[in-house]
Design a protein around this motif. Structure first.
Motif, PDB file in Angstrom:
ATOM      1  N   UNK A 193      66.625 104.247  18.986  1.00 22.46           N
ATOM      2  CA  UNK A 193      66.019 103.931  20.284  1.00 22.46           C
ATOM      3  C   UNK A 193      64.499 103.746  20.201  1.00 22.46           C
ATOM      4  N   UNK A 194      63.853 104.398  19.241  1.00 21.96           N
ATOM      5  CA  UNK A 194      62.410 104.184  19.101  1.00 21.96           C
ATOM      6  C   UNK A 194      62.151 102.799  18.507  1.00 21.96           C
ATOM      7  N   UNK A 195      62.972 102.400  17.547  1.00 15.34           N
ATOM      8  CA  UNK A 195      62.865 101.047  17.005  1.00 15.34           C
ATOM      9  C   UNK A 195      63.134 100.011  18.101  1.00 15.34           C
ATOM     10  N   UNK A 196      64.083 100.313  18.994  1.00 10.05           N
ATOM     11  CA  UNK A 196      64.339  99.416  20.126  1.00 10.05           C
ATOM     12  C   UNK A 196      63.086  99.246  20.978  1.00 10.05           C
ATOM     13  N   UNK A 197      62.342 100.330  21.143  1.00  7.94           N
ATOM     14  CA  UNK A 197      61.108 100.272  21.936  1.00  7.94           C
ATOM     15  C   UNK A 197      60.040  99.467  21.210  1.00  7.94           C
ATOM     16  N   UNK A 198      59.967  99.638  19.888  1.00 11.47           N
ATOM     17  CA  UNK A 198      59.053  98.825  19.082  1.00 11.47           C
ATOM     18  C   UNK A 198      59.375  97.341  19.261  1.00 11.47           C
ATOM     19  N   UNK A 199      60.663  97.012  19.278  1.00 10.61           N
ATOM     20  CA  UNK A 199      61.076  95.625  19.494  1.00 10.61           C
ATOM     21  C   UNK A 199      60.710  95.169  20.901  1.00 10.61           C
ATOM     22  N   UNK A 200      60.936  96.019  21.883  1.00 10.59           N
ATOM     23  CA  UNK A 200      60.591  95.681  23.272  1.00 10.59           C
ATOM     24  C   UNK A 200      59.114  95.340  23.412  1.00 10.59           C
ATOM     25  N   UNK A 201      58.283  96.074  22.672  1.00  7.40           N
ATOM     26  CA  UNK A 201      56.829  95.894  22.757  1.00  7.40           C
ATOM     27  C   UNK A 201      56.305  94.840  21.782  1.00  7.40           C
ATOM     28  N   UNK A 202      57.185  94.274  20.968  1.00  8.69           N
ATOM     29  CA  UNK A 202      56.753  93.273  19.998  1.00  8.69           C
ATOM     30  C   UNK A 202      55.801  93.823  18.953  1.00  8.69           C
ATOM     31  N   UNK A 203      55.929  95.120  18.659  1.00  9.60           N
ATOM     32  CA  UNK A 203      55.006  95.776  17.719  1.00  9.60           C
ATOM     33  C   UNK A 203      55.548  95.687  16.292  1.00  9.60           C
ATOM     34  N   UNK A 204      55.804  94.481  15.843  1.00  7.23           N
ATOM     35  CA  UNK A 204      56.379  94.248  14.514  1.00  7.23           C
ATOM     36  C   UNK A 204      55.262  94.182  13.469  1.00  7.23           C
ATOM     37  N   UNK A 205      55.307  95.026  12.437  1.00 11.67           N
ATOM     38  CA  UNK A 205      54.287  94.936  11.387  1.00 11.67           C
ATOM     39  C   UNK A 205      54.260  93.533  10.762  1.00 11.67           C
ATOM     40  N   UNK A 206      53.078  93.037  10.415  1.00 15.48           N
ATOM     41  CA  UNK A 206      52.947  91.649   9.905  1.00 15.48           C
ATOM     42  C   UNK A 206      53.806  91.334   8.690  1.00 15.48           C
ATOM     43  N   UNK A 207      54.131  92.339   7.863  1.00 18.44           N
ATOM     44  CA  UNK A 207      54.853  92.056   6.618  1.00 18.44           C
ATOM     45  C   UNK A 207      56.249  91.476   6.851  1.00 18.44           C
ATOM     46  N   UNK A 208      56.770  91.594   8.073  1.00 20.54           N
ATOM     47  CA  UNK A 208      58.115  91.079   8.344  1.00 20.54           C
ATOM     48  C   UNK A 208      58.121  89.617   8.774  1.00 20.54           C
ATOM     49  N   UNK A 209      56.943  89.026   8.891  1.00 22.50           N
ATOM     50  CA  UNK A 209      56.853  87.591   9.131  1.00 22.50           C
ATOM     51  C   UNK A 209      57.393  87.130  10.474  1.00 22.50           C
ATOM     52  N   UNK A 254      44.549  98.992  16.092  1.00 23.03           N
ATOM     53  CA  UNK A 254      43.798  98.283  17.146  1.00 23.03           C
ATOM     54  C   UNK A 254      44.095  96.792  17.212  1.00 23.03           C
ATOM     55  N   UNK A 255      44.628  96.218  16.131  1.00 20.08           N
ATOM     56  CA  UNK A 255      44.843  94.766  16.101  1.00 20.08           C
ATOM     57  C   UNK A 255      46.264  94.343  16.462  1.00 20.08           C
ATOM     58  N   UNK A 256      47.139  95.313  16.796  1.00 16.22           N
ATOM     59  CA  UNK A 256      48.508  94.952  17.161  1.00 16.22           C
ATOM     60  C   UNK A 256      48.494  94.156  18.468  1.00 16.22           C
ATOM     61  N   UNK A 257      49.179  93.029  18.448  1.00 12.83           N
ATOM     62  CA  UNK A 257      49.252  92.179  19.641  1.00 12.83           C
ATOM     63  C   UNK A 257      50.622  92.384  20.280  1.00 12.83           C
ATOM     64  N   UNK A 258      50.656  93.233  21.293  1.00 11.48           N
ATOM     65  CA  UNK A 258      51.913  93.575  21.943  1.00 11.48           C
ATOM     66  C   UNK A 258      52.404  92.420  22.820  1.00 11.48           C
ATOM     67  N   UNK A 259      53.739  92.268  22.882  1.00  9.58           N
ATOM     68  CA  UNK A 259      54.328  91.265  23.764  1.00  9.58           C
ATOM     69  C   UNK A 259      55.757  91.681  24.099  1.00  9.58           C
ATOM     70  N   UNK A 260      56.258  91.245  25.208  1.00  8.26           N
ATOM     71  CA  UNK A 260      57.612  91.584  25.655  1.00  8.26           C
ATOM     72  C   UNK A 260      58.602  90.784  24.812  1.00  8.26           C
ATOM     73  N   UNK A 261      59.168  91.437  23.804  1.00 11.49           N
ATOM     74  CA  UNK A 261      59.923  90.702  22.784  1.00 11.49           C
ATOM     75  C   UNK A 261      61.384  91.108  22.666  1.00 11.49           C
ATOM     76  N   UNK A 262      61.837  92.040  23.480  1.00  8.55           N
ATOM     77  CA  UNK A 262      63.260  92.387  23.503  1.00  8.55           C
ATOM     78  C   UNK A 262      63.641  92.763  24.926  1.00  8.55           C
TER      79      UNK A 262
END
Length: 492
Positions: free
Chosen positions: A67-83, A126-134
């Motif tokens: 469920x925490x990963x689901x929230x990460x997806x909801x917020x679009x907080x995907x680390x850059x390494x996953x492209x 500080x550089x994470x660009x959050x977006x509604x992604x799930x």
């Protein structure tokens, strides 16, 4: 009297989700096949709770991984390494974060408080660009509604999400994760607005970090977050759910003063002292979701004792404002006792898995409303007495030995330095010894042997022989690698 379930296991009564996930990961089935299994599980869970008479049924507690990963997806907080390049997050990105892939490692996994459940730790900076992604929370609410079940959508609360995160690689360890609150709240507002538009009347925010020892700055973050969300939450009943421990007096004060909040969910199994805070000060007109059915073990509830607790609380908060609930999500229990066909009747009578705990919650709610199921309560009382008196549980010799223990019995007769000297003489370890955690990979051959033994296709002697051969391979490998402290690899 109303009833509520904080959350429910998602694996399925016969581990249907586990098998569907493994099949999908092995490329033996499609995404559509996986989604079909998941939808069937969600539907059966909602129907089960509705049929049991639960009023406040949770949605969005199902997860393909965490469920925490689901929230990460909801917020679009995907680390850059996953492209990930934006848009709705799909299985490829989601499972890469959870499990890694051929080119990049997974995100860190750590324990969910003091349970055996693990969650995927968000990596923020500080550089994470959050977006509604799930849109999962909204989609699952609509899915349940289409089935005729009006649910309470559940979200990991914004403050707990940040407090459970860690600074991403390259970000200073001193970076304040709570400084990101103004960046994630706009996305929470989008989700809330969509849920309202879809017809939700209640929403549940899980804020379990409220039970931790928080400083004034951290507690202030809760106040600021819900003050910011207040106007968006207008028109919704808002439940803040906490669990796993008592609240400190400061955390309790913060909780009951949050803006726009209708109800408070409290763990009254592990949070036994929280009742004293409720007695001292509970806001007039607010709802108490009383977590009296243990969500973390497999024992049947002592219904008479829980009913007594609820009656005390009813006198404080009012009959119409008390809701019977689980202490936490039932995620931490087995799913359904009906599948345990090899247990004898005595032990079975002592147990309650998730499906049975749902029934217990509703039975307590009805009893509190004056509609007690005398037969169900009598059977429960008999089982409670049986468990307390059974020689399978109660060993008089052990009780006497425990009662005779003195304070000095809890301390070693020798001090640490003497024990270390003795260990070193025995083991002769280097300054930095090497070892492994203990479990080596379960090979295909091991899985085959175990499967055939379970199916009575090979004898116990042959099974034990195969296990011993695997242990020898593991030990030989460690000796070849010059490991200092050997393990047997846990092949069994």
């Amino acid at each position: 009297m109303a009833s509520h379930i904080v959350g429910y296991p998602r694996m399925g009564p016969k581990r249907e989700l586990k098998f569907a996930l493994e099949s999908f990961w092995d490329k033996k089935s499609s995404a559509e096949d996986l989604q079909k299994v998941a939808a069937g599980l969600r539907s059966s869970i909602w129907k089960q709770m509705a049929d049991a008479g639960i009023k406040y049924i949770p949605s969005n507690t199902f997860s393909y991984y965490d469920q925490v990963l689901d929230t990460t997806a909801m917020l679009g907080a995907v680390p850059p390494r996953y492209g990930w390049n934006g848009g709705e997050i799909g299985f490829d990105t989601y499972f890469s974060m959870a499990r890694g892939n051929a080119s990049v490692p997974a995100m860190e996994m750590t324990k969910w408080f003091d349970t055996n459940y693990h969650f995927i730790v968000p990596e923020l900076g500080p550089d994470v660009r959050f977006s509604y992604a799930s849109h999962k929370a909204v989609d699952e609410y609509k899915e349940a509604k289409a089935l005729g079940v009006n649910t309470v959508p559940v979200l990991v609360g914004p403050v707990s999400y940040l407090l459970l995160s860690k600074p991403a690689k390259g970000v200073e360890k001193t970076f304040s994760l709570l400084s990101l609150l103004p960046k994630i709240l706009p996305i929470y507002k989008e989700v809330i607005s969509e849920l309202k538009a879809a017809g939700a009347s209640w929403i549940q925010f899980d804020e379990p970090t409220l039970v931790l020892d928080l400083d004034a700055h951290q507690l202030q973050a809760f106040t600021a977050a819900y003050a910011d969300l207040e106007s968006t939450l207008s028109g919704l009943n808002v439940l803040i759910e906490t669990y796993f421990a008592d609240l400190t007096s400061g955390a309790y004060k913060t909780l009951i003063e949050l803006k726009g909040v209708t109800a408070y969910g409290l763990d009254l199994v592990r949070g036994t002292k929280t009742i004293d805070l409720i007695k001292t000060n509970f806001p007039k007109g607010k709802f108490l979701f009383a977590g009296v059915v243990d969500g973390r073990n497999i024992w049947a509830n002592d219904l008479a004792s829980s009913l007594g607790t609820l009656q005390v609380l009813e006198a404080i908060v009012g009959k119409d404002n008390l809701v019977v609930s689980t202490s936490c999500s039932l995620l931490h229990t087995a799913v359904d006792l009906v599948n345990e066909t090899k247990l004898d009747d005595e032990i079975k009578s002592w147990l309650a898995f998730a499906a049975q705990k749902v029934v217990e919650v509703n039975a307590l709610a009805k009893a509190l409303a004056g509609q007690i199921d005398e037969a169900f309560f009598a059977s429960n009382a008999t089982a409670q007495a049986s468990r307390k008196s059974s020689p399978r549980v109660t060993n008089e010799a052990v009780q006497k030995a425990a009662a005779a223990l003195k304070g000095s019995d809890h301390r070693r007769a020798t001090n640490v330095s003497a024990r270390l000297d003795a260990q070193q003489k025995k083991l002769n370890l280097p300054i930095l010894p090497t070892t492994t955690i203990g479990s080596f990979p379960q090979t295909l051959e091991l899985r085959r042997v175990r499967r055939e033994f379970k199916a009575n296709k090979i004898s116990e002697d042959n099974y034990v022989k195969a296990i011993k051969e695997e242990i020898k391979k593991v030990v030989d490998l460690q000796e070849e690698l010059d490991i200092d402290v050997l393990v047997h690899g846990e092949p069994e």
